[in-house]
Write a protein that holds these residues in place. Structure first.
Motif, PDB file in Angstrom:
ATOM      1  N   LEU A   1       7.397 -27.972   9.907  1.00 12.30           N
ATOM      2  CA  LEU A   1       6.015 -27.511  10.070  1.00 12.30           C
ATOM      3  C   LEU A   1       5.290 -27.492   8.735  1.00 12.30           C
ATOM      4  CD1 LEU A   1       3.706 -26.346  11.742  1.00 12.30           C
ATOM      5  CD2 LEU A   1       4.732 -24.072  11.447  1.00 12.30           C
ATOM      6  N   GLN A   2       5.961 -27.022   7.696  1.00 10.95           N
ATOM      7  CA  GLN A   2       5.341 -26.988   6.367  1.00 10.95           C
ATOM      8  C   GLN A   2       5.005 -28.395   5.881  1.00 10.95           C
ATOM      9  OE1 GLN A   2       4.287 -24.264   4.463  1.00 10.95           O
ATOM     10  NE2 GLN A   2       4.682 -23.308   6.453  1.00 10.95           N
ATOM     11  N   ASP A   3       5.907 -29.329   6.122  1.00  8.25           N
ATOM     12  CA  ASP A   3       5.647 -30.705   5.701  1.00  8.25           C
ATOM     13  C   ASP A   3       4.521 -31.327   6.526  1.00  8.25           C
ATOM     14  OD1 ASP A   3       7.596 -30.550   3.766  1.00  8.25           O
ATOM     15  OD2 ASP A   3       9.136 -31.572   4.950  1.00  8.25           O
ATOM     16  N   LEU A   4       4.474 -31.016   7.814  1.00  9.81           N
ATOM     17  CA  LEU A   4       3.390 -31.504   8.668  1.00  9.81           C
ATOM     18  C   LEU A   4       2.040 -30.969   8.190  1.00  9.81           C
ATOM     19  CD1 LEU A   4       3.352 -31.634  12.542  1.00  9.81           C
ATOM     20  CD2 LEU A   4       1.541 -30.423  11.355  1.00  9.81           C
ATOM     21  N   LEU A   5       1.982 -29.667   7.931  1.00 10.42           N
ATOM     22  CA  LEU A   5       0.728 -29.069   7.457  1.00 10.42           C
ATOM     23  C   LEU A   5       0.351 -29.606   6.085  1.00 10.42           C
ATOM     24  CD1 LEU A   5       1.303 -25.359   8.591  1.00 10.42           C
ATOM     25  CD2 LEU A   5      -0.196 -27.075   9.662  1.00 10.42           C
ATOM     26  N   GLY A   6       1.367 -29.889   5.258  1.00  8.70           N
ATOM     27  CA  GLY A   6       1.101 -30.470   3.946  1.00  8.70           C
ATOM     28  C   GLY A   6       0.471 -31.845   4.063  1.00  8.70           C
ATOM     29  N   PHE A   7       0.931 -32.627   5.025  1.00  6.92           N
ATOM     30  CA  PHE A   7       0.328 -33.942   5.259  1.00  6.92           C
ATOM     31  C   PHE A   7      -1.145 -33.797   5.620  1.00  6.92           C
ATOM     32  CE2 PHE A   7      -1.192 -36.725   8.664  1.00  6.92           C
ATOM     33  CZ  PHE A   7      -1.192 -37.956   8.013  1.00  6.92           C
ATOM     34  N   TYR A   8      -1.459 -32.928   6.578  1.00  8.87           N
ATOM     35  CA  TYR A   8      -2.839 -32.799   7.023  1.00  8.87           C
ATOM     36  C   TYR A   8      -3.728 -32.205   5.939  1.00  8.87           C
ATOM     37  CZ  TYR A   8      -1.764 -34.400  11.684  1.00  8.87           C
ATOM     38  OH  TYR A   8      -1.403 -35.191  12.741  1.00  8.87           O
ATOM     39  N   SER A   9      -3.188 -31.328   5.139  1.00  9.89           N
ATOM     40  CA  SER A   9      -3.957 -30.790   4.022  1.00  9.89           C
ATOM     41  C   SER A   9      -4.316 -31.890   3.030  1.00  9.89           C
ATOM     42  CB  SER A   9      -3.146 -29.692   3.325  1.00  9.89           C
ATOM     43  OG  SER A   9      -3.817 -29.237   2.167  1.00  9.89           O
ATOM     44  N   LYS A  10      -3.338 -32.734   2.683  1.00 14.25           N
ATOM     45  CA  LYS A  10      -3.593 -33.836   1.759  1.00 14.25           C
ATOM     46  C   LYS A  10      -4.621 -34.812   2.337  1.00 14.25           C
ATOM     47  CE  LYS A  10      -1.129 -33.195  -1.943  1.00 14.25           C
ATOM     48  NZ  LYS A  10      -1.739 -33.178  -3.297  1.00 14.25           N
ATOM     49  N   MET A  11      -4.466 -35.130   3.605  1.00 10.68           N
ATOM     50  CA  MET A  11      -5.386 -36.077   4.224  1.00 10.68           C
ATOM     51  C   MET A  11      -6.814 -35.550   4.238  1.00 10.68           C
ATOM     52  SD  MET A  11      -3.994 -38.936   5.063  1.00 10.68           S
ATOM     53  CE  MET A  11      -5.489 -39.471   5.886  1.00 10.68           C
ATOM     54  N   ASN A  12      -6.987 -34.335   4.718  1.00  9.36           N
ATOM     55  CA  ASN A  12      -8.331 -33.812   4.939  1.00  9.36           C
ATOM     56  C   ASN A  12      -9.016 -33.333   3.671  1.00  9.36           C
ATOM     57  OD1 ASN A  12      -8.237 -34.215   7.784  1.00  9.36           O
ATOM     58  ND2 ASN A  12      -7.012 -32.353   8.015  1.00  9.36           N
ATOM     59  N   GLU A  13      -8.245 -32.822   2.725  1.00  6.89           N
ATOM     60  CA  GLU A  13      -8.853 -32.231   1.530  1.00  6.89           C
ATOM     61  C   GLU A  13      -8.920 -33.185   0.343  1.00  6.89           C
ATOM     62  OE1 GLU A  13      -6.849 -28.563   0.652  1.00  6.89           O
ATOM     63  OE2 GLU A  13      -6.892 -27.918   2.765  1.00  6.89           O
ATOM     64  N   GLU A  14      -8.074 -34.207   0.314  1.00  5.04           N
ATOM     65  CA  GLU A  14      -8.051 -35.090  -0.849  1.00  5.04           C
ATOM     66  C   GLU A  14      -8.251 -36.556  -0.505  1.00  5.04           C
ATOM     67  OE1 GLU A  14      -4.915 -34.362  -3.752  1.00  5.04           O
ATOM     68  OE2 GLU A  14      -4.467 -32.448  -2.768  1.00  5.04           O
ATOM     69  N   ILE A  15      -7.419 -37.088   0.396  1.00  5.93           N
ATOM     70  CA  ILE A  15      -7.397 -38.536   0.603  1.00  5.93           C
ATOM     71  C   ILE A  15      -8.664 -39.043   1.267  1.00  5.93           C
ATOM     72  CG2 ILE A  15      -6.194 -40.391   1.812  1.00  5.93           C
ATOM     73  CD1 ILE A  15      -3.583 -38.808   1.352  1.00  5.93           C
ATOM     74  N   LEU A  16      -9.057 -38.460   2.389  1.00  6.94           N
ATOM     75  CA  LEU A  16     -10.243 -38.942   3.091  1.00  6.94           C
ATOM     76  C   LEU A  16     -11.525 -38.774   2.265  1.00  6.94           C
ATOM     77  CD1 LEU A  16      -9.406 -37.788   6.728  1.00  6.94           C
ATOM     78  CD2 LEU A  16      -9.455 -40.124   5.840  1.00  6.94           C
ATOM     79  N   PRO A  17     -11.757 -37.624   1.625  1.00  6.77           N
ATOM     80  CA  PRO A  17     -12.958 -37.520   0.777  1.00  6.77           C
ATOM     81  C   PRO A  17     -12.963 -38.547  -0.362  1.00  6.77           C
ATOM     82  CG  PRO A  17     -12.082 -35.345   1.253  1.00  6.77           C
ATOM     83  CD  PRO A  17     -11.061 -36.323   1.738  1.00  6.77           C
ATOM     84  N   LEU A  18     -11.803 -38.777  -0.971  1.00  2.60           N
ATOM     85  CA  LEU A  18     -11.735 -39.726  -2.081  1.00  2.60           C
ATOM     86  C   LEU A  18     -12.038 -41.145  -1.605  1.00  2.60           C
ATOM     87  CD1 LEU A  18     -11.013 -39.890  -5.146  1.00  2.60           C
ATOM     88  CD2 LEU A  18      -8.684 -40.483  -4.436  1.00  2.60           C
ATOM     89  N   TYR A  19     -11.445 -41.547  -0.496  1.00  2.00           N
ATOM     90  CA  TYR A  19     -11.606 -42.918   0.007  1.00  2.00           C
ATOM     91  C   TYR A  19     -13.049 -43.201   0.409  1.00  2.00           C
ATOM     92  CZ  TYR A  19     -10.766 -47.150   2.770  1.00  2.00           C
ATOM     93  OH  TYR A  19     -10.794 -48.432   3.269  1.00  2.00           O
ATOM     94  N   TYR A  20     -13.655 -42.253   1.124  1.00  2.00           N
ATOM     95  CA  TYR A  20     -14.984 -42.508   1.668  1.00  2.00           C
ATOM     96  C   TYR A  20     -16.123 -42.089   0.746  1.00  2.00           C
ATOM     97  CZ  TYR A  20     -13.000 -43.933   6.120  1.00  2.00           C
ATOM     98  OH  TYR A  20     -12.315 -44.619   7.109  1.00  2.00           O
TER      99      TYR A  20
END
Length: 553
Positions: free
Chosen positions: A498-517
């Motif tokens: 669960l921690q790793d799953l939440l870590g993935f979504y945190s990285k995606m939503n807070e860092e990766i998607l804003p940076l890419y777009y």
């Protein structure tokens, strides 16, 4: 100049470099050399194939010995309901040369005929290589089937396969009238070669000074074990008396551990990443009389894997060229997506790929376990995402096959998520070139190395990974990759996941998607940093050089 240690018909097609003059033979059960040569399953084969290409490029006095698998690993296709279909199709190869060398080896009281086929190094840019087969008219059906399937599900047949690789490979060297300075066991599948060596010399030190061993297994339970008496009945130990086998291996119980024996018969061993070396030393610290265990971090052959357009953009530091070429490569990948699944992906949308062997500890389905978060990610219209899975489960691992099929059904309603079949070298290349983010989420310390992210990085795809394997030596979070925050190792498995799953979504939503777009120039800078950092250390030239200087010498 140093000369090839192989006789003229099979000699190296290049000049031997003086610093690599020592003769060496590399035993491995699988090699991923070319898409047309289907004798591999996954990471071990990808690594071995890159090693053979890099060794040739450096002019090393090395040859490879493997098995010519009639049906390969398996052909991965789809069934009527789009689920995974395992197909065993016979393969034929006109580019292999018959050496004319045939001999028998004893397997379970029978003389089994073995034929050696030769792959000239100039064919695919490798070292000279030999492949052994028992699929011959001289053999009965059981003997012919020994070399039919890579990693056969039948324990007795696997033992026979190990004898063909080890004893068969050693006998081939006898037939060629050569004895290399170094015998390199890439995993313990070819261990029976060590007993053939001992039969020839009847001296443990003579065996140890020649033998080196690479382990890819980070857990003791994952190392192959068999009944000592069963191996004896199969002639695994040749004609060496039982008391002598036990004396030189230090194994006196009923269970024979192949890796432990390899560690006691070699003069040096290595794990395949810095972390894996540490894990291996700790794992075997209770065992007496084993050789030293160091590490040689895995690498991949850049010359084979990298797209020339992507590489040109890196050299010129041209972000526009990088984005343009990446878009072209995404279109190429998405043609395969459309052909297989009927889904039309958009090259202007961030694309995540999870692609490697399907195994429980690699957790291919991790991000889909919270269906609400998964749906929210795939339904984000402001910052859209596309997701692709690919990889081969072991054909008789019904749990992994179930996970594969579950993902097919889970992604069915979404036009922007899918699962591809036919995961071999060329599909792997398409995915690495066409992805923006390369997802890797194994349980930490379970992944010995994991090399797919190296070639993804070489092709402008950013790694998003748990902190395991080679990533620990490469990644700087937010600078050349993204790291899922490590979970407390003391957590129960469900809480850790669960921690790793939440870590993935945190990285995606807070860092990766804003940076890419929102900051494409900053995204390109991070991509360039990743590409610059992954070579030369994670290029196979470094690996092949390091084996000679750190392991063979």
């Amino acid at each position: 100049m140093p000369e090839s240690f192989l006789p003229k018909p099979f000699a190296h097609p290049y000049e031997i470099a003086p610093e690599y003059a020592k003769s060496a033979v590399y035993f491995c059960s699988e090699f991923a050399i070319d898409q047309a040569f289907k004798i591999y399953s996954g990471g071990l084969g990808f690594l071995a194939g890159s090693h053979m290409r890099a060794a040739a490029a450096l002019g090393q006095n090395l040859c490879g010995i493997g098995i010519l698998w009639t049906y390969g690993y398996y052909h991965q296709a789809r069934g009527e309901n789009r689920e995974l279909s395992v197909q065993f199709n016979k393969n034929e190869y006109s580019f292999l040369q018959d050496t004319g060398i045939r001999f028998t080896i004893p397997i379970h009281g029978h003389a089994v005929w073995v034929k050696a086929m030769f792959l000239d190094g100039s064919t695919f840019g490798t070292v000279p290589m030999f492949f052994l087969t028992t699929d011959l008219e001289e053999n009965d059906d059981l003997s012919r089937a020994i070399t039919h399937r890579l990693y056969d599900n039948d324990e007795l047949r696997r033992i026979a396969q190990y004898i063909v690789l080890g004893v068969g490979g050693a006998t081939l060297l006898d037939q060629l009238d050569v004895e290399p300075d170094i015998w390199h066991l890439n995993e313990a599948h070819g261990l029976s070669a060590a007993f053939h060596l001992y039969q020839n010399h009847r001296n443990l030190e003579e065996v140890k000074k020649r033998l080196v061993f690479t382990t890819h297994t980070p857990e003791e339970a994952g190392n192959e074990k068999h009944s000592f008496q069963l191996l004896k009945e199969f002639s695994f130990f040749g004609s060496i008396p039982e008391e002598e086998v036990r004396s030189i291996t230090g194994i006196y119980g009923e269970v024979f551990n192949h890796s432990l024996a390899a560690l006691r018969l070699s003069h040096k061993a290595n794990g395949v990443s810095k972390l894996h070396g540490e894990v291996s030393r700790k794992m075997w610290d209770h065992a007496e009389n084993i050789c030293g265990i160091t590490h040689v971090t895995n690498a991949q052959n850049k010359k084979y894997w990298v797209d020339k357009g992507i590489e040109s953009a890196r050299i010129r530091n041209d972000a526009e060229q990088l984005r343009g070429r990446k878009r072209e490569l995404k279109i190429r990948l998405f043609q395969t997506v459309a052909d297989q699944t009927g889904k039309l992906f958009n090259p202007d949308i961030l694309t995540i790929v999870w692609a490697r062997r399907f195994a429980g500890y690699k957790r291919p389905d991790l991000i889909s376990r919270d269906i609400k978060l998964f749906q929210k990610l795939l339904s984000n219209h402001e910052r859209p995402v596309q997701m692709i899975w690919a990889g081969k489960p072991f054909p008789f691992d019904y749990g992994a096959i179930g996970t594969f099929n579950h993902l097919i059904h889970t992604t069915k309603p979404y036009p922007n998520a899918t699962v591809l079949v036919g995961y071999e070298l060329e599909l792997s290349r398409l995915l690495k070139c066409g992805s923006d983010v390369w997802l890797n989420n194994p349980i930490v310390t379970r992944e010995a190395s994991g090399t797919s992210g190296m070639t993804a990085a070489m092709n402008g795809s950013l790694n998003l990974s748990t902190y395991d394997g080679w990533i620990c030596e490469f990644a700087r979070d937010g600078e050349n990759s993204f790291i899922i925050p490590p979970a407390d190792p003391n957590l129960a498995p469900e809480e850790r996941d669960l921690q790793d799953l939440l870590g993935f979504y945190s990285k995606m939503n807070e860092e990766i998607l804003p940076l890419y777009y929102d900051a494409p120039d900053d995204w390109s800078k991070l991509v360039f940093q990743s590409m610059n950092d992954v070579v030369p250390y994670f290029d196979a030239d470094r690996l092949a050089d390091e084996y000679y200087k750190k392991i063979y010498d």
